[in-house]
Design a protein around this motif. Structure first.
Motif, PDB file in Angstrom:
ATOM      1  N   GLU A  83     -46.105  43.787 -20.034  1.00  0.00           N
ATOM      2  CA  GLU A  83     -45.722  42.514 -19.414  1.00  0.00           C
ATOM      3  C   GLU A  83     -45.131  42.746 -18.031  1.00  0.00           C
ATOM      4  O   GLU A  83     -45.440  42.031 -17.070  1.00  0.00           O
ATOM      5  CB  GLU A  83     -44.709  41.773 -20.301  1.00  0.00           C
ATOM      6  CG  GLU A  83     -44.313  40.428 -19.710  1.00  0.00           C
ATOM      7  CD  GLU A  83     -43.092  39.808 -20.380  1.00  0.00           C
ATOM      8  OE1 GLU A  83     -42.901  38.594 -20.218  1.00  0.00           O
ATOM      9  OE2 GLU A  83     -42.329  40.541 -21.029  1.00  0.00           O
ATOM     10  N   ARG A  87     -46.922  41.240 -14.665  1.00  0.00           N
ATOM     11  CA  ARG A  87     -46.205  40.265 -13.833  1.00  0.00           C
ATOM     12  C   ARG A  87     -46.099  40.771 -12.393  1.00  0.00           C
ATOM     13  O   ARG A  87     -46.184  39.988 -11.427  1.00  0.00           O
ATOM     14  CB  ARG A  87     -44.824  39.977 -14.413  1.00  0.00           C
ATOM     15  CG  ARG A  87     -44.888  39.146 -15.686  1.00  0.00           C
ATOM     16  CD  ARG A  87     -43.613  38.392 -15.970  1.00  0.00           C
ATOM     17  NE  ARG A  87     -43.742  37.573 -17.170  1.00  0.00           N
ATOM     18  CZ  ARG A  87     -44.312  36.374 -17.220  1.00  0.00           C
ATOM     19  NH1 ARG A  87     -44.805  35.845 -16.107  1.00  0.00           N
ATOM     20  NH2 ARG A  87     -44.386  35.698 -18.346  1.00  0.00           N
ATOM     21  N   GLN A 107     -47.869  38.002 -24.001  1.00  0.00           N
ATOM     22  CA  GLN A 107     -46.808  37.110 -24.483  1.00  0.00           C
ATOM     23  C   GLN A 107     -46.987  36.821 -25.974  1.00  0.00           C
ATOM     24  O   GLN A 107     -46.013  36.732 -26.719  1.00  0.00           O
ATOM     25  CB  GLN A 107     -46.836  35.781 -23.713  1.00  0.00           C
ATOM     26  CG  GLN A 107     -46.604  35.894 -22.225  1.00  0.00           C
ATOM     27  CD  GLN A 107     -45.213  36.395 -21.844  1.00  0.00           C
ATOM     28  OE1 GLN A 107     -44.961  36.730 -20.706  1.00  0.00           O
ATOM     29  NE2 GLN A 107     -44.298  36.458 -22.778  1.00  0.00           N
ATOM     30  N   GLN A 112     -44.056  35.242 -28.280  1.00  0.00           N
ATOM     31  CA  GLN A 112     -43.571  34.164 -27.405  1.00  0.00           C
ATOM     32  C   GLN A 112     -44.697  33.162 -27.126  1.00  0.00           C
ATOM     33  O   GLN A 112     -45.155  32.997 -25.987  1.00  0.00           O
ATOM     34  CB  GLN A 112     -43.037  34.750 -26.096  1.00  0.00           C
ATOM     35  CG  GLN A 112     -41.857  35.683 -26.308  1.00  0.00           C
ATOM     36  CD  GLN A 112     -41.481  36.469 -25.057  1.00  0.00           C
ATOM     37  OE1 GLN A 112     -42.265  36.581 -24.116  1.00  0.00           O
ATOM     38  NE2 GLN A 112     -40.283  37.010 -25.051  1.00  0.00           N
ATOM     39  N   LYS A 114     -44.710  29.967 -26.971  1.00  0.00           N
ATOM     40  CA  LYS A 114     -44.368  28.836 -26.096  1.00  0.00           C
ATOM     41  C   LYS A 114     -44.609  29.161 -24.633  1.00  0.00           C
ATOM     42  O   LYS A 114     -44.991  28.295 -23.848  1.00  0.00           O
ATOM     43  CB  LYS A 114     -42.897  28.434 -26.299  1.00  0.00           C
ATOM     44  CG  LYS A 114     -42.716  27.299 -27.281  1.00  0.00           C
ATOM     45  CD  LYS A 114     -41.328  26.714 -27.149  1.00  0.00           C
ATOM     46  CE  LYS A 114     -41.230  25.425 -27.963  1.00  0.00           C
ATOM     47  NZ  LYS A 114     -39.925  24.768 -27.795  1.00  0.00           N
ATOM     48  N   LYS A 115     -44.365  30.418 -24.257  1.00  0.00           N
ATOM     49  CA  LYS A 115     -44.598  30.812 -22.870  1.00  0.00           C
ATOM     50  C   LYS A 115     -46.079  30.710 -22.520  1.00  0.00           C
ATOM     51  O   LYS A 115     -46.449  30.429 -21.382  1.00  0.00           O
ATOM     52  CB  LYS A 115     -44.088  32.239 -22.628  1.00  0.00           C
ATOM     53  CG  LYS A 115     -42.578  32.342 -22.552  1.00  0.00           C
ATOM     54  CD  LYS A 115     -42.147  33.712 -22.056  1.00  0.00           C
ATOM     55  CE  LYS A 115     -40.633  33.775 -21.899  1.00  0.00           C
ATOM     56  NZ  LYS A 115     -40.166  35.084 -21.397  1.00  0.00           N
ATOM     57  N   GLU A 118     -46.776  26.639 -22.490  1.00  0.00           N
ATOM     58  CA  GLU A 118     -46.043  25.861 -21.491  1.00  0.00           C
ATOM     59  C   GLU A 118     -46.209  26.384 -20.071  1.00  0.00           C
ATOM     60  O   GLU A 118     -46.069  25.624 -19.110  1.00  0.00           O
ATOM     61  CB  GLU A 118     -44.555  25.814 -21.862  1.00  0.00           C
ATOM     62  CG  GLU A 118     -44.280  25.028 -23.143  1.00  0.00           C
ATOM     63  CD  GLU A 118     -42.812  24.990 -23.496  1.00  0.00           C
ATOM     64  OE1 GLU A 118     -42.008  25.590 -22.740  1.00  0.00           O
ATOM     65  OE2 GLU A 118     -42.461  24.369 -24.517  1.00  0.00           O
ATOM     66  N   ASP A 119     -46.496  27.669 -19.904  1.00  0.00           N
ATOM     67  CA  ASP A 119     -46.575  28.244 -18.550  1.00  0.00           C
ATOM     68  C   ASP A 119     -48.001  28.689 -18.209  1.00  0.00           C
ATOM     69  O   ASP A 119     -48.641  28.118 -17.323  1.00  0.00           O
ATOM     70  CB  ASP A 119     -45.621  29.452 -18.438  1.00  0.00           C
ATOM     71  CG  ASP A 119     -44.171  29.057 -18.680  1.00  0.00           C
ATOM     72  OD1 ASP A 119     -43.839  27.878 -18.466  1.00  0.00           O
ATOM     73  OD2 ASP A 119     -43.389  29.924 -19.102  1.00  0.00           O
ATOM     74  N   THR A 138     -54.558  30.628 -25.859  1.00  0.00           N
ATOM     75  CA  THR A 138     -53.762  29.391 -25.973  1.00  0.00           C
ATOM     76  C   THR A 138     -53.924  28.791 -27.365  1.00  0.00           C
ATOM     77  O   THR A 138     -52.949  28.353 -28.000  1.00  0.00           O
ATOM     78  CB  THR A 138     -54.197  28.376 -24.902  1.00  0.00           C
ATOM     79  OG1 THR A 138     -54.060  28.965 -23.606  1.00  0.00           O
ATOM     80  CG2 THR A 138     -53.338  27.112 -24.973  1.00  0.00           C
TER      81      THR A 138
END
Length: 924
Positions: A83, A87, A107, A112, A114-115, A118-119, A138
């Motif tokens: 990660e 990034r 992720q 994780q 939600k990351k 949502e992102d 997703t």
């Protein structure tokens, strides 16, 4: 010669190394990057990672090197490091089409989702393949969060971006599997594999489905096919190791794990599986080392924490086991193994109260688990409830009587079937040769339940030899001695348990009860203080002190303050918070109850009992929307319980939304088709709406579901009685009594016979019932209260005398007899009232009766003193205040009487005797 040759070779090697190092020093970052690509093409990710790190040392801003390093780390299972690198690549504006799908997968591996949703899911990509890749991840993220509809949409969009995209088909198959459409899932997988035979994750899912269908051989073949498609595919390695562990094939599991280590030796899953294998091999120290390493990488893994707790339990490190397992259950309450081990850990470490608190949330879910039922028996036994312990041991035995390996269960099943002598001999033999105490506990529980106290004492002696330092044995001895009515010896035995463990609450609690029976509340208080001196945070002792203070006349704020101490000492414990809400609710302090509920929810937002208590407080405060939201959350957390929907229906009725109440009751029935509470609620709403036929149909459905129970007949009778169809009601109740001689049915039958005008028939029924059920005190109490209500004090006195003869130390019955006798001017009335007050001092209702009788007799001073104290103890009781006012008028204390009567006048319709209040005020 040999030495010279060796020296020359060594010199040549040194020269070669120097030349290599010199060559490396001259490489450019770009040439190292090219070298890394070659290594990756040959599946040598380790060498590639070295080259990429060398390149980044020389040029940290090389975006492609960051991306490729992230990719190799991810392939090797180092998701955290991956990660970071991905990034950085993203920050260096490396191609979003390449970075974002990979970062999303990272992720997901880090737990994780939600990351992702949502992102990363919002990032716009240009390549159809990249879009499809991101959409599949997703979809997996949504599936991980339980949002199946959003997951399905994501997989559909991936197939729109790239028609026939294999990973998307696998995703759709996964959804079908979640919905239990396994044939449909397999059909989709076959379609995907026909187009892409090397689609390893399709083979993986196929293996999972086949294993779920019981085809272990087919599953194993599918996992091996997945490895043919991708030799370093960790999920397939992991599944094979897991399957072998579950089947008990430890050698096979070890071989597969070695193959997995060659691919990803440092991957967290590899380390976790090594810990599991070591645990199964009973090499607990090695298992501990591996699981610690795993938790260092994934500290919040519920499975890792559960395994760590199990390992610490086996190593007898109970405090560490508790640390791990309580953390697991706070995150995943339904993880049954963690709860079971935690309960066992509490029992082994002498904390039976904590074991009981941990068991209680799942008591309604263990009916089919013989191991948990047996554990529940042990928990209740160690908490001193031999009756319940015996029930659970018997249920465990009845559920699994044929398992020869469970001799204890077999013996208990013999007890259930009435073969007591055989069962006791078998249990005694097991207890004598088994170093454990389960057979001892089962035997003692059965003996105590059967009131075989002498036999129980012998069995307890055997338990004591096995565990001489455990306070359980002297505690159980005390229980048996109490059964023999040897209170002094019992007290000594309980004292012995406290000497062995001053924090052993069950012994302190029973000694406190004995103190209270002897009218020694201060001694009872010292018992709990003794526990707290050893264990200052003991929730049970802190709450027991609060309860004791409430019983001995403590004011609300004082009792609440004691409960607050328990909350401060144990902020994450539910029991004191629920107790605080309850005490405020009981005192009608709804605002304070609401504040306590909000505080509890802030700390324990997902605790079922806290949610229930909070919903009650919100409902009482008129916050209906909040209460509905709270119970809605509870319904999500407890999908198999009808209780949240029943609560919601209750709120909807209070809010006069009967249609919504009916919907909630039907939801409750969909969860539990024979929920009597829901059926009764639907009946009441039907009757309210004039749908009598529907209500009666529901009652008859209940009768079919519960043919030997009274409830269906009772509800049918109630429905008729509500419409004043007395004959039909009586028929229903009589039919119920043919199935079940329940007192409640007899009471209702007598009441409708009276209401229908058949007093003679009612009297004949009452006489026959008493003759056939001479020991039915509940029915006689009903007759006494009914006679009092119609002011037939002679009949009431007759029944109350029988009740007092049966229960000479029941203060409520003595009080009621005193009142009935007084209405007939019987001089013995005061004698009974005095005895009631002596047995239960400082009880406002009892003081009220005696006070009125004393004033009537002419002992005005003492009577007024008692009534004034009763008013101070129960300031909300209008009737006691009214009796006090009448006594003040008799005593000629007009000003004081006027003050009391004015307060009563302010109540208006809330106090029905306003005419008498007005008459008394007029006469002052």
């Amino acid at each position: 010669m040999t030495i010279r040759k060796y020296v020359n070779k060594a010199a040549a090697s040194t020269l070669l190394v120097a030349m290599i190092l010199a060559g490396c020093g001259g490489e450019t970052p770009e040439s190292m990057l090219a070298s890394a690509r070659n290594y990756m093409a040959n599946n040598d990710n380790k060498a590639a990672a070295i080259q990429l790190k060398n390149a980044l040392q020389k040029n940290p801003d090389l975006g492609e090197a960051r991306f490729l390093l992230g990719k190799t780390l991810l392939d090797g299972g180092e998701s955290t490091s991956a990660e970071i690198e991905l990034r950085k690549a993203k920050d260096l504006n490396y191609s979003a089409d390449q970075v974002v799908p990979l970062l999303a997968r990272t992720q997901l591996m880090l737990g994780q989702p939600k990351k992702v949703t949502e992102d990363l899911a919002k990032v716009q990509l240009t390549s159809p393949e990249s879009k499809a890749d991101l959409l599949v991840t997703t979809g997996q993220a949504y599936l991980m969060m339980g949002n199946i509809d959003a997951s399905q949409t994501a997989f559909d969009e991936a197939l729109t971006a790239v028609p026939g995209y294999g990973p998307a088909l696998v995703g759709q198959a996964r959804i079908k599997a979640v919905k239990r459409d396994l044939p449909g899932a397999l059909a989709l997988l076959e379609s995907a594999l026909e187009k892409s035979p090397k689609l390893y994750d399709a083979w993986q899912l196929k293996g999972d489905i086949l294993y779920a269908q019981g085809d272990a051989k087919g599953a194993t073949e599918a996992y091996r096919k997945a490895l043919e498609g991708k030799a370093d595919y960790l999920p397939a390695h992991s599944s094979l190791v897991t399957r072998f562990l579950q089947d008990g094939s430890l050698d096979e599991a070890g071989k597969q794990l070695e193959a997995m280590k060659k691919v990803a030796p440092q991957h967290p899953q590899t380390i976790l599986l090594q810990a599991q294998l070591s645990y199964r091999q009973k090499n607990f120290k090695a298992a501990q080392e591996s699981v610690q390493k795993y938790l260092g990488a994934i500290p919040d893994s519920t499975l890792g924490l559960q395994l760590a707790g199990a390992i610490e339990y086996e190593l007898k490190s109970y405090s560490m086991a508790e640390t791990y397992l309580t953390k697991v259950l706070s995150k995943t309450p339904e993880l049954g193994l963690a709860r079971r081990i935690l309960i066992a850990s509490y029992l082994r470490s002498g904390q039976p109260a904590k074991a009981l608190a941990t068991l209680q949330p799942v008591l309604d879910k263990i009916e089919k688990d013989s191991n948990m039922l047996a554990l529940a028996g042990e928990v209740y036994m160690q908490n001193g409830d031999a009756e319940k312990a015996g029930d659970y041991f018997s249920k465990a035995a009845a559920l699994d009587p044929t398992n020869i390996g469970k001799r204890t269960a077999v013996a208990l099943s013999q007890l259930v079937e009435g073969e007591t002598s055989t069962a006791y001999r078998e249990l005694e033999e097991i207890a004598s040769v088994d170093t454990g105490i389960k057979a001892d506990m089962a035997l003692i529980a059965s003996q105590l339940r059967s009131r075989k106290f002498d036999q129980a004492l012998k069995s307890i002696a055997g338990l004591e030899k096995k565990q001489p330092e455990n306070p359980l044995a002297p505690y159980l001895r005390g229980i048996a001695l109490l059964g023999k009515a040897d209170k002094p010896a019992a007290s000594k035995s309980f004292e012995q348990a406290l000497v062995m463990n001053p924090a052993y609450f069950p012994a302190a609690a029973i000694l406190a009860n004995l103190d209270m029976a002897d009218k020694k509340p201060e001694d009872a208080k010292k018992r709990f203080e003794g526990v707290l001196a050893k264990d200052p945070k003991n929730v049970q002792a802190l709450l027991a002190l609060a309860e004791l203070r409430a019983k001995t006349g403590g004011k609300l704020d004082e009792v609440a303050g004691l409960i607050d101490k328990a909350i401060v000492a144990n902020p994450s414990e539910a029991a004191p918070r629920i107790a605080l809400i309850g005490i405020y609710m009981g005192a009608k302090e709804t605002k304070k109850a609401l504040v306590a509920a909000q505080d509890a929810l802030a700390v324990l937002p997902n605790h079922p009992q806290v949610l229930d208590a909070a919903g009650r407080a919100q409902q009482a405060a008129g916050e209906f929307n909040q209460a509905l939201a709270t119970y809605g959350k509870l319904a999500t957390l407890a999908p198999n319980s009808p209780q949240p929907y029943l609560r919601m229906a209750e709120i909807q009725v209070a809010a006069k939304n009967k249609e919504a109440a009916m919907q909630d009751l039907r939801k409750a029935l969909s969860v539990k088709s024979d929920s009597v509470e829901a059926q009764r609620g639907i009946m009441m709403l039907d009757l309210d709406a004039g749908r009598t036929a529907e209500a009666l149909a529901m009652a008859r459905q209940i009768q079919k579901q519960r043919p030997k129970e009274a409830v269906g007949y009772m509800l049918e009778g109630d429905a008729h009685a509500l419409k004043k169809s007395w004959n039909e009601a009586a028929t229903a109740y009589r039919n119920g009594l043919k199935q079940n001689s329940e007192t409640a049915l007899a009471v209702k039958l007598h009441a409708v016979l009276v209401a229908g005008g058949g007093s003679g028939e009612a009297d004949r029924f009452a006489d026959s019932w008493i003759k056939e059920h001479a020991k039915d005190l509940q029915f006689r109490l009903y007759l006494a209260e009914a006679a009092t209500a119609r002011k037939d004090y002679a009949t009431a006195s007759k029944h109350y005398r029988v009740l007092v003869d049966a229960q000479p130390n029941n203060p409520a019955t003595l009080n009621n007899l005193a009142w009935a006798l007084a209405q007939n001017k019987d001089p013995k009335a005061i004698e009974f009232a005095e005895k009631a007050n002596k047995l239960a001092p400082d009880q406002p209702a009892l003081m009220d009766t005696l006070g009125v009788l004393l004033v009537d007799k002419g002992d005005t001073a003492r009577g007024l003193e008692l009534l004034q104290k009763a008013v101070s103890l129960a300031p909300q009781s209008a009737l006691i205040r009214f009796n006090f006012a009448k006594a003040l008028v008799k005593a000629g204390k007009k000003d004081e009487a006027k003050r009391e009567l004015d307060e009563l006048a302010k109540l208006g319709d809330k106090f029905p005797a306003q005419a008498e209040v007005a008459k008394l005020l007029q006469g002052l």
